[in-house]
Write a protein that holds these residues in place. Structure first.
Motif, PDB file in Angstrom:
ATOM      1  N   GLY A  82      60.678 -34.092  31.774  1.00 35.24           N
ATOM      2  CA  GLY A  82      61.411 -32.894  32.158  1.00 35.24           C
ATOM      3  C   GLY A  82      62.718 -32.755  31.402  1.00 35.24           C
ATOM      4  N   ASN A  83      63.469 -33.834  31.283  1.00 33.15           N
ATOM      5  CA  ASN A  83      64.773 -33.766  30.633  1.00 33.15           C
ATOM      6  C   ASN A  83      64.673 -33.708  29.113  1.00 33.15           C
ATOM      7  OD1 ASN A  83      67.219 -34.022  32.597  1.00 33.15           O
ATOM      8  ND2 ASN A  83      65.648 -35.384  33.444  1.00 33.15           N
ATOM      9  N   ILE A  84      63.695 -34.401  28.529  1.00 33.67           N
ATOM     10  CA  ILE A  84      63.505 -34.285  27.079  1.00 33.67           C
ATOM     11  C   ILE A  84      63.142 -32.853  26.723  1.00 33.67           C
ATOM     12  CG2 ILE A  84      61.955 -34.892  25.183  1.00 33.67           C
ATOM     13  CD1 ILE A  84      61.948 -37.738  26.134  1.00 33.67           C
ATOM     14  N   ALA A  85      62.257 -32.243  27.508  1.00 33.57           N
ATOM     15  CA  ALA A  85      61.855 -30.863  27.227  1.00 33.57           C
ATOM     16  C   ALA A  85      63.047 -29.919  27.303  1.00 33.57           C
ATOM     17  CB  ALA A  85      60.763 -30.432  28.213  1.00 33.57           C
ATOM     18  N   ARG A  86      63.884 -30.089  28.323  1.00 34.18           N
ATOM     19  CA  ARG A  86      65.026 -29.184  28.465  1.00 34.18           C
ATOM     20  C   ARG A  86      66.052 -29.392  27.354  1.00 34.18           C
ATOM     21  NH1 ARG A  86      63.829 -29.876  33.968  1.00 34.18           N
ATOM     22  NH2 ARG A  86      64.964 -31.848  34.083  1.00 34.18           N
ATOM     23  N   LYS A  87      66.402 -30.633  27.097  1.00 38.58           N
ATOM     24  CA  LYS A  87      67.484 -30.911  26.150  1.00 38.58           C
ATOM     25  C   LYS A  87      67.066 -30.674  24.704  1.00 38.58           C
ATOM     26  CE  LYS A  87      69.855 -34.176  29.219  1.00 38.58           C
ATOM     27  NZ  LYS A  87      71.117 -33.406  29.291  1.00 38.58           N
ATOM     28  N   LEU A  88      65.873 -31.106  24.325  1.00 39.85           N
ATOM     29  CA  LEU A  88      65.428 -30.849  22.959  1.00 39.85           C
ATOM     30  C   LEU A  88      65.033 -29.387  22.780  1.00 39.85           C
ATOM     31  CD1 LEU A  88      63.396 -33.989  21.825  1.00 39.85           C
ATOM     32  CD2 LEU A  88      65.808 -33.438  21.517  1.00 39.85           C
TER      33      LEU A  88
END
Length: 311
Positions: A82-88
């Motif tokens: 979830g966080n990799i998708a949002r940040k990248l």
């Protein structure tokens, strides 16, 4: 039908996640590497996940983990993906779907040969695809350099508290971007079957595996006549690039060497699924205390019809 989550408690598990359409949304860069390690490090600190190795290529990544429970694995992967998708997605200006599908996980048997085999596969990332001459040349997140130094060792990243920064901005507070950046580390642990090995023995094993990988890479170069892309070309690729053809092959149900180990894992999984289905059928019939097997996520409760209105 989706593979039922279960039987992962205290077992070595290989986790793989691929980007949508195989796009290079995980393409290495200094900032992307720091974000990925920051997210994984924070997820590890929050959940306590034991990580034995990881390698992140431009459109997919592999991790070897040892979860304490199915719930821990689910929480860890939800936070990571979830966080990799949002940040990248923000970094690469990609507002759409990031991952092709939910993560896949494959249980590795407790055989020493099977676990070392999966470690070798993870170490070969970047080399076997013809991207770099040596896995250590991969410019992205890769555990090969750390494993050559031995355990314990950490990979460092940074976490940006974007929610805190947003709330501070809304409160009209004076912003200092450094106040919302936090160092995070990914702690690597030995494979379960290598925990009793000495420090030097584990390093020597990694060196042997890398020599074997290098032989395969060099043979591939000779057979095809194609040189690896190299780090500079990899770093220049667009994160939005979509490969024309993706290599797809069915994933095995389990990673095991001896047939008896594979059959044992298959039988355990069969019993787990049968128990799950039986309990799910009971739940559909209204048996609210249906007993599900340990380490699973039961489905939601059945729909309760509304009472009919009187005349």
């Amino acid at each position: 039908m989706r593979k039922r989550r279960g039987l992962v408690a205290n077992r070595l598990v290989e986790v793989t996640t691929r980007t949508t359409q195989g796009r290079f949304l995980l393409r290495p860069s200094r900032e992307a590497n720091r974000i990925i390690l920051g997210v994984i490090g924070r997820a590890q600190r929050r959940t306590g996940m034991k990580i034995c190795g990881l390698a992140v290529l431009s459109n997919h990544y592999h991790m070897l983990v040892v979860p304490e429970s199915t719930e821990q694995l689910s929480d860890f992967m939800e936070y990571v993906n979830g966080n990799i998708a949002r940040k990248l997605g923000i970094l690469h200006d990609w507002p759409g779907k990031f991952w092709a599908r939910r993560y896949s996980h494959i249980i590795v048997s407790d055989e020493e040969e099977a676990q070392i085999g999966r470690l070798k596969y993870l170490l070969s990332q970047g080399g076997k695809e013809g991207l770099v001459r040596h896995p250590g040349d991969w410019p992205g997140v890769h555990c090969v350099g750390q494993l050559l130094r031995g355990y314990p060792y950490v990979l460092g990243g940074r976490w940006q508290d974007q929610s805190g920064e947003y709330n501070a901005c809304r409160a009209s507070k004076t912003l200092n971007s450094e106040e919302f950046l936090f160092d995070e580390t990914v702690l690597l642990s030995p494979l379960p079957r290598l925990e009793d090995w000495g420090h030097r023995d584990r390093v020597e094993l990694v060196q042997v595996l890398l020599r074997e990988i290098n032989v395969v890479v060099q043979q591939r170069i000779q057979d095809t006549g194609k040189l690896p892309l190299g780090p500079k070309r990899i770093l220049r690729e667009s994160p939005h690039f979509r490969p024309g053809e993706l290599r797809k092959s069915p994933a095995p149900a389990f990673h095991a060497v001896a047939r008896e180990h594979h059959e044992k894992l298959r039988e355990m999984y069969r019993e787990f699924v049968n128990a799950y289905r039986e309990a799910a059928e009971q739940l559909k019939r209204g048996v609210l205390d249906a007993e599900f097997p340990p380490g699973c996520f039961p489905p939601g409760l059945p729909y309760l019809p509304e009472a009919r209105a009187g005349p």
